[in-house]
Write an enzyme that holds these catalytic residues in place. Sequence first.
Site, PDB file in Angstrom:
ATOM      1  N   LYS A   1     -31.627 -29.606  20.240  1.00 49.26           N
ATOM      2  CA  LYS A   1     -31.046 -28.491  20.996  1.00 49.26           C
ATOM      3  C   LYS A   1     -32.094 -27.823  21.896  1.00 49.26           C
ATOM      4  O   LYS A   1     -31.824 -27.509  23.039  1.00 49.26           O
ATOM      5  CB  LYS A   1     -30.536 -27.366  20.067  1.00 49.26           C
ATOM      6  CG  LYS A   1     -29.479 -27.729  19.093  1.00 49.26           C
ATOM      7  CD  LYS A   1     -28.983 -26.487  18.345  1.00 49.26           C
ATOM      8  CE  LYS A   1     -30.027 -25.783  17.487  1.00 49.26           C
ATOM      9  NZ  LYS A   1     -30.491 -26.516  16.313  1.00 49.26           N
TER      10      LYS A   1
ATOM     11  N   ARG B 249     -41.770 -34.179  14.986  1.00 48.35           N
ATOM     12  CA  ARG B 249     -41.785 -33.073  15.956  1.00 48.35           C
ATOM     13  C   ARG B 249     -43.131 -32.363  15.949  1.00 48.35           C
ATOM     14  O   ARG B 249     -43.687 -32.063  14.900  1.00 48.35           O
ATOM     15  CB  ARG B 249     -40.672 -32.082  15.607  1.00 48.35           C
ATOM     16  CG  ARG B 249     -40.665 -30.861  16.515  1.00 48.35           C
ATOM     17  CD  ARG B 249     -39.334 -30.205  16.608  1.00 48.35           C
ATOM     18  NE  ARG B 249     -38.907 -29.578  15.365  1.00 48.35           N
ATOM     19  CZ  ARG B 249     -37.728 -28.973  15.226  1.00 48.35           C
ATOM     20  NH1 ARG B 249     -36.886 -28.940  16.240  1.00 48.35           N
ATOM     21  NH2 ARG B 249     -37.393 -28.432  14.081  1.00 48.35           N
TER      22      ARG B 249
ATOM     23  N   ARG C 203     -33.501 -26.378   4.841  1.00 51.69           N
ATOM     24  CA  ARG C 203     -32.921 -25.980   6.139  1.00 51.69           C
ATOM     25  C   ARG C 203     -31.628 -26.736   6.412  1.00 51.69           C
ATOM     26  O   ARG C 203     -30.679 -26.188   6.965  1.00 51.69           O
ATOM     27  CB  ARG C 203     -33.935 -26.213   7.260  1.00 51.69           C
ATOM     28  CG  ARG C 203     -35.074 -25.208   7.219  1.00 51.69           C
ATOM     29  CD  ARG C 203     -36.204 -25.599   8.134  1.00 51.69           C
ATOM     30  NE  ARG C 203     -35.831 -25.577   9.520  1.00 51.69           N
ATOM     31  CZ  ARG C 203     -36.453 -26.282  10.468  1.00 51.69           C
ATOM     32  NH1 ARG C 203     -37.458 -27.075  10.149  1.00 51.69           N
ATOM     33  NH2 ARG C 203     -36.064 -26.203  11.707  1.00 51.69           N
TER      34      ARG C 203
ATOM     35  N   ARG D 158     -44.882 -27.530  12.798  1.00 55.30           N
ATOM     36  CA  ARG D 158     -44.434 -26.257  12.231  1.00 55.30           C
ATOM     37  C   ARG D 158     -44.421 -26.357  10.710  1.00 55.30           C
ATOM     38  O   ARG D 158     -44.022 -27.380  10.164  1.00 55.30           O
ATOM     39  CB  ARG D 158     -43.010 -25.947  12.721  1.00 55.30           C
ATOM     40  CG  ARG D 158     -42.974 -25.257  14.051  1.00 55.30           C
ATOM     41  CD  ARG D 158     -41.609 -25.273  14.668  1.00 55.30           C
ATOM     42  NE  ARG D 158     -40.522 -24.905  13.766  1.00 55.30           N
ATOM     43  CZ  ARG D 158     -39.235 -24.902  14.124  1.00 55.30           C
ATOM     44  NH1 ARG D 158     -38.888 -25.239  15.350  1.00 55.30           N
ATOM     45  NH2 ARG D 158     -38.301 -24.560  13.268  1.00 55.30           N
TER      46      ARG D 158
ATOM     47  N   ARG E  16     -25.847 -18.362  13.911  1.00 54.36           N
ATOM     48  CA  ARG E  16     -26.045 -19.337  12.836  1.00 54.36           C
ATOM     49  C   ARG E  16     -25.181 -19.017  11.621  1.00 54.36           C
ATOM     50  O   ARG E  16     -25.225 -19.761  10.641  1.00 54.36           O
ATOM     51  CB  ARG E  16     -27.506 -19.301  12.403  1.00 54.36           C
ATOM     52  CG  ARG E  16     -28.305 -20.538  12.817  1.00 54.36           C
ATOM     53  CD  ARG E  16     -29.730 -20.228  12.467  1.00 54.36           C
ATOM     54  NE  ARG E  16     -30.570 -21.348  12.288  1.00 54.36           N
ATOM     55  CZ  ARG E  16     -31.516 -21.726  13.167  1.00 54.36           C
ATOM     56  NH1 ARG E  16     -31.645 -21.122  14.313  1.00 54.36           N
ATOM     57  NH2 ARG E  16     -32.317 -22.719  12.885  1.00 54.36           N
TER      58      ARG E  16
HETATM   59  P1  AMP Z   1     -35.360 -22.761  14.686  1.00 52.50           P
HETATM   60  O1  AMP Z   1     -36.586 -22.783  15.535  1.00 52.50           O
HETATM   61  O2  AMP Z   1     -34.120 -22.459  15.477  1.00 52.50           O
HETATM   62  O3  AMP Z   1     -35.216 -23.995  13.827  1.00 52.50           O
HETATM   63  O4  AMP Z   1     -35.530 -21.514  13.698  1.00 52.50           O
HETATM   64  C1  AMP Z   1     -36.596 -21.462  12.758  1.00 52.50           C
HETATM   65  C2  AMP Z   1     -36.256 -20.488  11.656  1.00 52.50           C
HETATM   66  O5  AMP Z   1     -36.066 -19.171  12.193  1.00 52.50           O
HETATM   67  C3  AMP Z   1     -34.954 -20.774  10.890  1.00 52.50           C
HETATM   68  O6  AMP Z   1     -35.126 -21.725   9.859  1.00 52.50           O
HETATM   69  C4  AMP Z   1     -34.632 -19.379  10.338  1.00 52.50           C
HETATM   70  O7  AMP Z   1     -35.463 -19.051   9.243  1.00 52.50           O
HETATM   71  C5  AMP Z   1     -35.046 -18.473  11.505  1.00 52.50           C
HETATM   72  N1  AMP Z   1     -33.912 -18.257  12.437  1.00 52.50           N
HETATM   73  C6  AMP Z   1     -33.818 -18.660  13.732  1.00 52.50           C
HETATM   74  N2  AMP Z   1     -32.648 -18.287  14.267  1.00 52.50           N
HETATM   75  C7  AMP Z   1     -31.969 -17.636  13.280  1.00 52.50           C
HETATM   76  C8  AMP Z   1     -30.701 -17.027  13.208  1.00 52.50           C
HETATM   77  N3  AMP Z   1     -29.845 -17.022  14.241  1.00 52.50           N
HETATM   78  N4  AMP Z   1     -30.336 -16.452  12.022  1.00 52.50           N
HETATM   79  C9  AMP Z   1     -31.172 -16.431  10.968  1.00 52.50           C
HETATM   80  N5  AMP Z   1     -32.381 -17.000  10.973  1.00 52.50           N
HETATM   81  C10 AMP Z   1     -32.796 -17.602  12.119  1.00 52.50           C
END
Ligand code: AMP
Length: 217
Positions: free
Chosen positions: A13, A127, A170, A159, A88
Amino acid sequence: MRLVFLGPPGVGKGTQAERLSKHYRIPHIATGDILRKAMADKTPVGLEAKSFIDAGKLVPDEVIINIIRERLKEPDTKSGYVLDGFPRTLHQAEALSRTLEQRHEEIDRVLYFELGEEELVRRIAGRRSCPSCQKIYHTTFNPPPKEGSCTCGTALIQRKDDRPETVKERLAVYRNETSPLIEYYKKQGRLSQIDANESVDAVAERVQDAILQNKSS
Ligand code: AMP
């Protein structure tokens, strides 16, 4: 154009959102990037979010909803945006809908990226991210021009939450809390499904097709 990019972690994404945002000159709003920056800057939000992110859990809805409400007040969102990683949960989706209603706006399209779990795990394992400009690479599918280094010159990192032990959690969180949004947006007639099991260029074409189809319908 107001878009939501929905899909499991590792589906690509972020890469697609970054491309699209450059193409249409609209901001790419990624809640994960905003939180990682807050963690690096050690802001109160960053400090609160850290334990959730490191454990592969979702940050509490109210924290994220506030971040998005504030971000959408910025003038660069006037002509649209790509929301990547938000909403989310159903609660977040409903909050977004209320915020947009107050602004007399709507989401034009929700692009749902689909990919099997085995491939997701493979993609996440390779990644690499730039801690400075947040650009994303993949050791095999999208390698940086110079190994281990971003085009901005910063050393790439894996990460912490991309490590195998956290990825499992996740994916489970995605299945339980985020995947109900597929039905939610389908019912609203806003959902386009994108098969993400292709190269970055091929998926980008599908994204363009879905958006253009929506414009002409
Ligand atoms: P991402 O980079 O989108 O994979 O986000 C990394 C982490 O940030 C996720 O595993 C969550 O812990 C937190 N996070 C990001 N976006 C959200 C969201 N909309 N709601 C809750 N936690 C979020």
